[in-house]
Scaffold this motif. Structure first.
Motif, PDB file in Angstrom:
ATOM      1  N   ALA A 161      18.856  10.178 -10.941  1.00 30.26           N
ATOM      2  CA  ALA A 161      18.395   8.871 -10.473  1.00 30.26           C
ATOM      3  C   ALA A 161      18.531   8.758  -8.958  1.00 30.26           C
ATOM      4  O   ALA A 161      17.643   8.231  -8.271  1.00 30.26           O
ATOM      5  N   MET A 162      19.647   9.246  -8.422  1.00 26.32           N
ATOM      6  CA  MET A 162      19.857   9.160  -6.982  1.00 26.32           C
ATOM      7  C   MET A 162      18.850  10.020  -6.229  1.00 26.32           C
ATOM      8  O   MET A 162      18.361   9.639  -5.159  1.00 26.32           O
TER       9      MET A 162
ATOM     10  N   PRO B  11      14.255  16.989  -8.373  1.00 26.74           N
ATOM     11  CA  PRO B  11      15.348  16.927  -9.360  1.00 26.74           C
ATOM     12  C   PRO B  11      16.426  17.951  -9.038  1.00 26.74           C
ATOM     13  O   PRO B  11      16.115  19.127  -8.787  1.00 26.74           O
ATOM     14  N   PRO B  12      17.681  17.549  -9.027  1.00 28.26           N
ATOM     15  CA  PRO B  12      18.746  18.489  -8.669  1.00 28.26           C
ATOM     16  C   PRO B  12      19.038  19.470  -9.796  1.00 28.26           C
ATOM     17  O   PRO B  12      18.923  19.146 -10.975  1.00 28.26           O
ATOM     18  N   ARG B  13      19.443  20.655  -9.409  1.00 26.86           N
ATOM     19  CA  ARG B  13      19.835  21.651 -10.408  1.00 26.86           C
ATOM     20  C   ARG B  13      21.126  21.220 -11.096  1.00 26.86           C
ATOM     21  O   ARG B  13      21.291  21.405 -12.298  1.00 26.86           O
ATOM     22  N   ASP B  14      22.037  20.640 -10.340  1.00 25.64           N
ATOM     23  CA  ASP B  14      23.320  20.187 -10.867  1.00 25.64           C
ATOM     24  C   ASP B  14      23.442  18.693 -10.567  1.00 25.64           C
ATOM     25  O   ASP B  14      23.858  18.303  -9.464  1.00 25.64           O
ATOM     26  N   PRO B  15      23.077  17.824 -11.515  1.00 25.30           N
ATOM     27  CA  PRO B  15      23.113  16.386 -11.249  1.00 25.30           C
ATOM     28  C   PRO B  15      24.483  15.858 -10.864  1.00 25.30           C
ATOM     29  O   PRO B  15      24.593  14.921 -10.063  1.00 25.30           O
ATOM     30  N   ARG B  16      25.539  16.453 -11.403  1.00 26.09           N
ATOM     31  CA  ARG B  16      26.866  15.934 -11.089  1.00 26.09           C
ATOM     32  C   ARG B  16      27.229  16.194  -9.638  1.00 26.09           C
ATOM     33  O   ARG B  16      27.699  15.301  -8.926  1.00 26.09           O
ATOM     34  N   THR B  17      27.009  17.428  -9.170  1.00 24.23           N
ATOM     35  CA  THR B  17      27.307  17.747  -7.776  1.00 24.23           C
ATOM     36  C   THR B  17      26.429  16.928  -6.838  1.00 24.23           C
ATOM     37  O   THR B  17      26.895  16.423  -5.806  1.00 24.23           O
ATOM     38  N   ALA B  18      25.143  16.786  -7.203  1.00 29.10           N
ATOM     39  CA  ALA B  18      24.234  16.000  -6.376  1.00 29.10           C
ATOM     40  C   ALA B  18      24.703  14.552  -6.263  1.00 29.10           C
ATOM     41  O   ALA B  18      24.675  13.958  -5.175  1.00 29.10           O
ATOM     42  N   ALA B  19      25.153  13.975  -7.376  1.00 28.64           N
ATOM     43  CA  ALA B  19      25.650  12.598  -7.346  1.00 28.64           C
ATOM     44  C   ALA B  19      26.873  12.487  -6.453  1.00 28.64           C
ATOM     45  O   ALA B  19      27.008  11.543  -5.663  1.00 28.64           O
ATOM     46  N   GLY B  20      27.791  13.443  -6.561  1.00 30.23           N
ATOM     47  CA  GLY B  20      28.982  13.419  -5.725  1.00 30.23           C
ATOM     48  C   GLY B  20      28.647  13.468  -4.247  1.00 30.23           C
ATOM     49  O   GLY B  20      29.268  12.778  -3.425  1.00 30.23           O
TER      50      GLY B  20
ATOM     51  N   VAL C  79      25.831  12.399  -2.802  1.00 28.28           N
ATOM     52  CA  VAL C  79      25.233  11.132  -2.386  1.00 28.28           C
ATOM     53  C   VAL C  79      26.306  10.055  -2.273  1.00 28.28           C
ATOM     54  O   VAL C  79      26.309   9.248  -1.330  1.00 28.28           O
ATOM     55  N   ILE C  80      27.235  10.017  -3.229  1.00 31.32           N
ATOM     56  CA  ILE C  80      28.323   9.034  -3.181  1.00 31.32           C
ATOM     57  C   ILE C  80      29.158   9.232  -1.916  1.00 31.32           C
ATOM     58  O   ILE C  80      29.537   8.266  -1.234  1.00 31.32           O
ATOM     59  N   ALA C  81      29.436  10.505  -1.566  1.00 29.64           N
ATOM     60  CA  ALA C  81      30.220  10.778  -0.358  1.00 29.64           C
ATOM     61  C   ALA C  81      29.487  10.325   0.901  1.00 29.64           C
ATOM     62  O   ALA C  81      30.115   9.890   1.874  1.00 29.64           O
TER      63      ALA C  81
END
Length: 389
Positions: free
Chosen positions: A262-263, A271-280, A282-284
């Motif tokens: 979504a981010m 689309p990111p290969r690793d959604p979790r790392t990508a989210a982290g 963006v949050i940072a």
């Protein structure tokens, strides 16, 4: 010598022995006096029951600490050094853990590693389980696996983050002991309800964000797992854009609105290969980048709206969050609150279920998996099997 007769098994069950054993597991720092008060036992009964459990190698007692007060302090109930153990196999998106856990949740041994996402990791994990069985023998009473995916029975029917479809975990099962398999988010929710932020509440809704949304509803300390064990797949409710295809095969899943995918869409990225790392990432970046801040707020608002919908439907006492859901709530609290409250029915808004961050963090899945295994062992049948030798 350990009791082996039917009479000794019946004796263990009498006068609240099973209740004392369950209490000691749920409250690992408790004393004998604590158990006596909580269970309504006289001091003499508690002493007699504890003695029988010690003789059966189920419970130990630590020497009481000196307090300087009058009277003799009560000893603490502990796991017996030769008592039953469970093996927990934790398979996350990129890593794994295999641990031997005793009564009360203490970790005796733990091995960790990384994997590429291939189901081929199951074979070496089975080797780790076999090594624990060879080391501990009959003390190892069950294997409990937690996986970042949808499970049915002992099969991972889908794990989008790893690309798994219909992967059997039966190779993890040693001869003669049960294998239990659960979703990692659901098991984390069970642990959070019993031992973490939701402890003391009757109905707990737990939600976690990693790759999509997972969780579980826990009622009176019991997870609502559904008919096949796949309950709690909240991320596949149609709270999202119906034009978006989800890897699960459905459209418009909530999963697609709250994580790195979504981010990335909000930032016009592929689309990111690793959604979790990508989210982290963006949050940072949200503290200094307005675009990232807006992307995080959008995901937080979508998380809040789904939380409100589930609160309307399930009526929890409390909502607990783990994983990236905690980071979304901390980074964009106003957006989360706005989404949550606007989704709630009007009568709920004056006193909505409180939303609390996890207190167990990354240890939640391991703790929940161990508790699930001990739920099977701390029964009349489980004690019968232990005392038969």
């Amino acid at each position: 010598m350990q009791p082996t007769t039917a009479h000794s098994a019946r004796a263990l069950r009498s006068q609240g022995a099973l209740a004392v054993l369950r209490y000691a597991h749920a409250h690992p720092s408790a004393t004998r006096a604590d158990a006596s008060r909580a269970l309504g036992l006289s001091s003499g009964s508690a002493t007699e029951i504890t003695s029988r459990l010690k003789a059966a190698r189920l419970i130990g007692e630590d020497a009481p600490a000196r307090t300087g007060g009058r009277g003799r302090p009560s000893p603490a109930l502990t796991a017996h050094p030769e008592g039953p153990l469970v093996c927990v196999v934790d398979i996350s998106h990129e890593g794994w853990r295999v641990a031997a856990i005793e009564l009360g949740g203490g970790v005796l041994t733990e091995s960790t590693g990384r994997h590429t996402g291939s189901p081929d990791v199951v074979a070496p994990l089975a080797g780790h389980v076999a090594a624990l069985q060879a080391r501990y023998g009959r003390r190892l009473r069950a294997v409990s696996a937690c996986v970042a995916g949808t499970v049915s029975g002992t099969e991972v029917v889908q794990a989008s983050g790893m690309g798994w479809r219909d992967v059997s975990l039966e190779p993890l099962k040693p001869d003669g002991i049960p294998l239990l398999v659960g979703n990692d988010a659901s098991l984390a929710g069970l642990a959070e309800a019993r031992r973490g932020a939701g402890a003391g509440s009757r109905v707990v809704l737990h939600l976690t964000v990693e790759v999509g949304v997972g969780g579980i509803l826990v009622v009176d300390g019991r997870p609502v797992n559904g008919a096949t064990g796949a309950g709690g797949e909240f991320g596949h409710m149609p709270f999202g854009d119906p034009a978006l295809d989800c890897p699960c095969g459905a459209r418009g899943c909530w999963d697609l609105e709250v994580d790195g995918r979504a981010m990335a869409r909000a930032l016009h990225r592929p689309p990111p290969r690793d959604p979790r790392t990508a989210a982290g990432d963006v949050i940072a970046a949200a503290a200094s980048d307005p675009g990232a801040r807006a992307a995080v707020a959008g995901a937080a608002r979508a998380l809040g709206r789904g939380m409100g919908a589930l609160a309307n439907a399930l009526d929890p006492d409390v909502v607990t969050l783990s994983g990236l859901a905690v980071d979304l709530a901390a980074t964009a609290p106003g957006a989360l609150e706005d989404g949550y409250r606007t989704a709630l029915m009007r009568y709920r808004r004056a006193a909505p279920p409180p939303v609390l961050p996890s207190t167990l963090g990354p240890h939640g899945p391991l703790t929940g998996a161990a508790d699930t295994a001990f739920d099977v062992l701390l029964t009349d049948e489980g004690l019968d099997a232990w005392t038969r030798g």
